[in-house]
Design a protein around this motif. Structure first.
Motif, mmCIF file in Angstrom:
data_model
loop_
_atom_site.group_PDB
_atom_site.id
_atom_site.type_symbol
_atom_site.label_atom_id
_atom_site.label_comp_id
_atom_site.label_asym_id
_atom_site.label_seq_id
_atom_site.Cartn_x
_atom_site.Cartn_y
_atom_site.Cartn_z
ATOM 1 N N SER B 191 0.836 -1.208 0.000
ATOM 2 C CA SER B 191 0.000 0.000 0.000
ATOM 3 C C SER B 191 0.866 1.252 0.000
ATOM 4 O O SER B 191 0.521 2.251 -0.631
ATOM 5 C CB SER B 191 -0.983 -0.010 1.171
ATOM 6 N N ALA B 193 3.799 1.464 -1.409
ATOM 7 C CA ALA B 193 4.376 1.603 -2.754
ATOM 8 C C ALA B 193 3.401 2.305 -3.694
ATOM 9 O O ALA B 193 3.821 3.051 -4.588
ATOM 10 C CB ALA B 193 4.759 0.231 -3.313
ATOM 11 N N MET B 194 2.098 2.099 -3.480
ATOM 12 C CA MET B 194 1.105 2.787 -4.305
ATOM 13 C C MET B 194 1.050 4.280 -3.966
ATOM 14 O O MET B 194 0.541 5.084 -4.731
ATOM 15 C CB MET B 194 -0.287 2.165 -4.110
ATOM 16 N N ALA B 195 1.561 4.628 -2.789
ATOM 17 C CA ALA B 195 1.574 6.031 -2.365
ATOM 18 C C ALA B 195 2.886 6.715 -2.734
ATOM 19 O O ALA B 195 2.896 7.833 -3.232
ATOM 20 C CB ALA B 195 1.358 6.124 -0.853
ATOM 21 N N GLY B 197 5.694 5.101 -4.400
ATOM 22 C CA GLY B 197 6.439 4.544 -5.523
ATOM 23 C C GLY B 197 7.445 3.486 -5.106
ATOM 24 O O GLY B 197 7.247 2.303 -5.356
ATOM 25 N N ALA B 228 6.439 0.138 -6.972
ATOM 26 C CA ALA B 228 5.365 0.196 -7.959
ATOM 27 C C ALA B 228 5.961 0.194 -9.363
ATOM 28 O O ALA B 228 7.031 0.764 -9.587
ATOM 29 C CB ALA B 228 4.545 1.465 -7.748
ATOM 30 N N TYR B 229 5.266 -0.430 -10.294
ATOM 31 C CA TYR B 229 5.655 -0.510 -11.702
ATOM 32 C C TYR B 229 6.916 -1.357 -11.915
ATOM 33 O O TYR B 229 7.397 -1.433 -13.034
ATOM 34 C CB TYR B 229 5.818 0.886 -12.332
ATOM 35 N N PHE B 230 7.465 -1.916 -10.847
ATOM 36 C CA PHE B 230 8.586 -2.855 -11.019
ATOM 37 C C PHE B 230 8.013 -4.218 -11.416
ATOM 38 O O PHE B 230 7.109 -4.731 -10.762
ATOM 39 C CB PHE B 230 9.366 -3.023 -9.712
ATOM 40 N N LEU B 387 -6.166 -2.122 -2.892
ATOM 41 C CA LEU B 387 -5.025 -1.699 -3.704
ATOM 42 C C LEU B 387 -5.209 -2.113 -5.158
ATOM 43 O O LEU B 387 -4.602 -1.528 -6.053
ATOM 44 C CB LEU B 387 -3.721 -2.279 -3.160
ATOM 45 N N ARG B 388 -6.047 -3.156 -5.373
ATOM 46 C CA ARG B 388 -6.332 -3.605 -6.746
ATOM 47 C C ARG B 388 -7.577 -2.927 -7.312
ATOM 48 O O ARG B 388 -7.892 -3.080 -8.491
ATOM 49 C CB ARG B 388 -6.531 -5.129 -6.772
ATOM 50 N N ARG B 389 -8.301 -2.234 -6.475
ATOM 51 C CA ARG B 389 -9.512 -1.532 -6.933
ATOM 52 C C ARG B 389 -9.201 -0.109 -7.372
ATOM 53 O O ARG B 389 -9.865 0.447 -8.227
ATOM 54 C CB ARG B 389 -10.542 -1.465 -5.798
ATOM 55 N N TYR B 390 -8.216 0.487 -6.727
ATOM 56 C CA TYR B 390 -7.960 1.917 -6.941
ATOM 57 C C TYR B 390 -6.561 2.145 -7.483
ATOM 58 O O TYR B 390 -5.594 2.250 -6.734
ATOM 59 C CB TYR B 390 -8.168 2.677 -5.631
ATOM 60 N N GLY B 391 -6.457 2.158 -8.796
ATOM 61 C CA GLY B 391 -5.169 2.466 -9.424
ATOM 62 C C GLY B 391 -4.154 1.361 -9.257
ATOM 63 O O GLY B 391 -2.986 1.597 -8.941
ATOM 64 N N SER B 392 -4.588 0.124 -9.483
ATOM 65 C CA SER B 392 -3.669 -1.014 -9.369
ATOM 66 C C SER B 392 -2.590 -0.936 -10.447
ATOM 67 O O SER B 392 -2.863 -0.500 -11.572
ATOM 68 C CB SER B 392 -4.467 -2.313 -9.529
ATOM 69 N N VAL B 393 -1.376 -1.343 -10.089
ATOM 70 C CA VAL B 393 -0.276 -1.380 -11.065
ATOM 71 C C VAL B 393 0.570 -2.620 -10.794
ATOM 72 O O VAL B 393 0.587 -3.131 -9.679
ATOM 73 C CB VAL B 393 0.627 -0.117 -10.971
#
Lengths: 430, 430
Positions: B191, B193-195, B197, B228-230, B387-393
């Motif tokens: 969570s 990492a979504m904030a 990076g 995130a994005y890795f 975390l998969r509902r709101y801007g999952s990456v």
């Protein structure tokens, strides 16, 4: 990695880059979408012009909702009006996932709601600022101690006995025994100080206290330096040097975050050694002069601490408390043995105690007597007594609470925002 | 402070200094005492000559026993034969406390005896070397991540649910609820990492496992980066960069300690990227070629890992294990969905797994299905599903075990010496 972080766009001016992040906010007109993109390293505005992109790209930009994840490509251009100095002329928009009904909207939410959504609340720029300042405070403390030849010695969390009584301890079953979660690594650190001279531990600690105040957490982080041959005076010097270094490092490296939090940085700039010092006796007098009657021998409460700390523009040492209000292991003042060679360091602006420290008893017989007086079980402390049997030396140390320090430096009302996932009375989720 | 640390005597050549420390060892003749003094920063020989000092001083030197604490004054002189390059011509000796019958003598002691006396055992030069290397490993990891813009995000220790099953969890009562001691901060880190990076946590973790091996501790420290994005490939690159940096930093800063431990440093010098990589499938083949029959779908045991790692001179990645032997949250390999995009990193020389990592599932439906398949309670994971509902990456991360890394870098037989106060099966004291 084939993308650019927003913090680095400045070195790509005039070039085409791809950013990967989330939509923080959006404004749209018929011809333009202004996308505010965040990626954890910063925020940048991407401008999508209907005239310059394909209809699919323009629509993709329009479809982005708050917190949708997205990859955006375009050219970096300098723009003095932009917060970071740059914006992105967007050429391509690739939504990764469209977020529906993100629960935290720009409107005001109650604290309980935000706490229940802490895993998402972390995405706000205010929380970013606090967490980055927290990380800088921690690395500043570690660097200072490492640079001054303190060796990191991680103390155990699972312990067989209590440092200061058992009423506020979390208990667990350790195979055939009872174990408790540590409230302090100090006793272990003392043995490490006899081995390595100057040491520190830095980790979580736990207090099962049924209190609900703006200064308490159930789970908190604490750094505890301990040094052999350090006496009371050396201990205070180290404390003011460490705290000043930490605050000045945050001012140097996290100015943008402090500004975002609207922190009055002049208050932090004043945090330079030497810090003012008063004795416990003098503190009682000052309180009385201000009409607050305290009996000699009482400990201070939060309002007392605030009244005292407000008299100064930097952290205030109160030293030499009566031994009977303090822990069993504190060295008596040789000139007045009813006092302990100890100190509390109070942050200014009403933030209260951030450090408690003391010189430790190094005489075996005195320490044995104190254990008896405090009715602590001798056998649990045998190893601790060994430190007074084999090459005992005067030594001192202290514990600095990270969350209270973060609250003070950031200027926060409450410690709950100073740690990523706060553990408070009845709050264990998320 | 009015004394000098042994590590700094070099800048006081020809000057008079006072040292404060402990007697590590002593040799005496009728005319001379050779005092080996340690103070945590180093060891120096002090020479006390009957001809040069008062009879009281000569007798005081003679009275010193092993681990007595002592202040020694004298002149620093260069001596090429001395370990640190200097010795002290002693003028004054002030015993602080004479130690009687110090339990740890230069003779051999059994491991249980030493473990019972861990608080004193820490005073040996071997333990100093290990603890200093541990501290350097930890600061090297933190610096690397800080310098690469990973934000430290401390994950909670007290948690309401388990990352990977509940059988090996320590349980405690959290006011009206049950709480468990964390085995991993990963879910919380996702969570963060979504904030932010790129993030990491670094703290203690707990496994209530009734196993007694040379690679397991009940309480251990772990660093867990998450980005995130890795994707899988980015994850492996970060792992080999971090591990190489850490080992090379120890080689540069702790050469003396490695020499004291008689570590073959050529083995560490080889630890440079890229690290070799084999798939799980290939690993099964290699084992079979060596006559070790393994069924596809089995996990590897310690002997398997050793056999595989011994084929290489640097850490070995094994990637893409069957999903069914791994945790529920791992992203499937798109080309072969029965495999997970995961890796274990095995240290060479038989030290086994030091890292476990993976790309995480970012698709909501797939993650919900996996929770069901693993019979994990949906409601405890609602925030994780958010975390998969709101801007999952796509995102990836790993955990690196500190004690196994220390054991490997130091070349130790057993992890028990890699942490100041080891917690092992039935061992909670001191």
């Amino acid at each position: 990695m084939d993308w650019t972080y927003i913090s680095e766009v400045g070195s790509h001016e005039g070039q085409d880059v791809t950013l990967k992040g989330w939509l923080y906010n959006k404004r749209s007109s018929g011809k333009l979408h202004f996308l505010l993109i965040r990626d954890g390293t910063g925020v940048i505005q991407g401008v999508v012009s209907r005239a310059d992109v394909s209809p699919e790209t323009f629509d993709a930009a329009g479809s982005l909702t708050q917190e949708s994840s997205v990859e955006v490509s375009g050219r970096v251009r300098a723009d003095a009006r932009a917060p970071g100095g740059y914006e992105l002329a967007v050429a391509e928009v690739k939504p990764v996932q469209i977020a529906h009904d993100y629960p935290i909207s720009p409107k005001e939410h109650g604290v309980d709601f935000l706490m229940d959504h802490r895993h998402l609340w972390l995405r706000s720029s205010r929380q970013h600022a606090i967490l980055r300042i927290r990380a800088t405070i921690i690395s500043a403390i570690r660097s200072y101690l490492d640079d001054h030849r303190f060796t990191l010695v991680d103390s155990p969390i699972l312990t067989p006995s209590a440092c200061e009584g058992t009423t506020t301890l979390f208990e667990t079953t350790y195979f055939d025994e009872k174990a408790y979660l540590s409230q302090s690594g100090q006793l272990y650190l003392e043995s490490a100080a006899m081995a390595l001279g100057k040491v520190y531990c830095f980790g979580p600690a736990f207090r099962a206290e049924k209190s609900k105040t703006r200064r308490h957490l159930i789970e908190f982080w604490i750094v505890e330096p301990e040094a052999a041959y350090f006496e009371h005076e050396d201990n205070l010097r180290l404390q003011e040097a460490l705290v000043s270094h930490t605050v000045q490092t945050v001012l140097r490296e996290r100015r943008r975050e402090l500004d975002l939090l609207e922190r009055d940085v002049s208050k932090l700039e004043a945090v330079q050694p030497p810090f003012p010092r008063i004795t416990y006796d003098r503190a009682i007098e000052i309180l009385r002069e201000r009409g607050i009657e305290r009996t000699w021998g009482d400990d201070f409460g939060a309002p007392d601490e605030t009244a005292l700390a407000n008299l100064y523009d930097r952290p205030l040492f109160i030293e030499k408390y009566p031994s009977k209000v303090k822990a069993f292991y504190m060295q008596p003042d040789p000139s007045r043995p009813e006092l302990a060679l100890c100190d509390d360091l109070l942050a200014p602006e009403g933030y209260g105690e951030i450090i408690g420290g003391s010189q430790r008893i190094h005489d075996l017989e005195l320490l044995e007597r104190r254990l008896d007086e405090h009715q602590l079980p001798r056998e649990a402390y045998e190893w601790y007594l060994d430190l007074r049997r084999y090459g005992s030396v005067p030594h001192s140390g202290f514990g600095l609470g990270i969350e209270r320090t973060v609250a003070w430096v950031c200027g926060l009302e409450h410690v709950r925002e100073t740690i990523p996932f706060p553990r408070m009375l009845y709050r264990l989720y998320p």
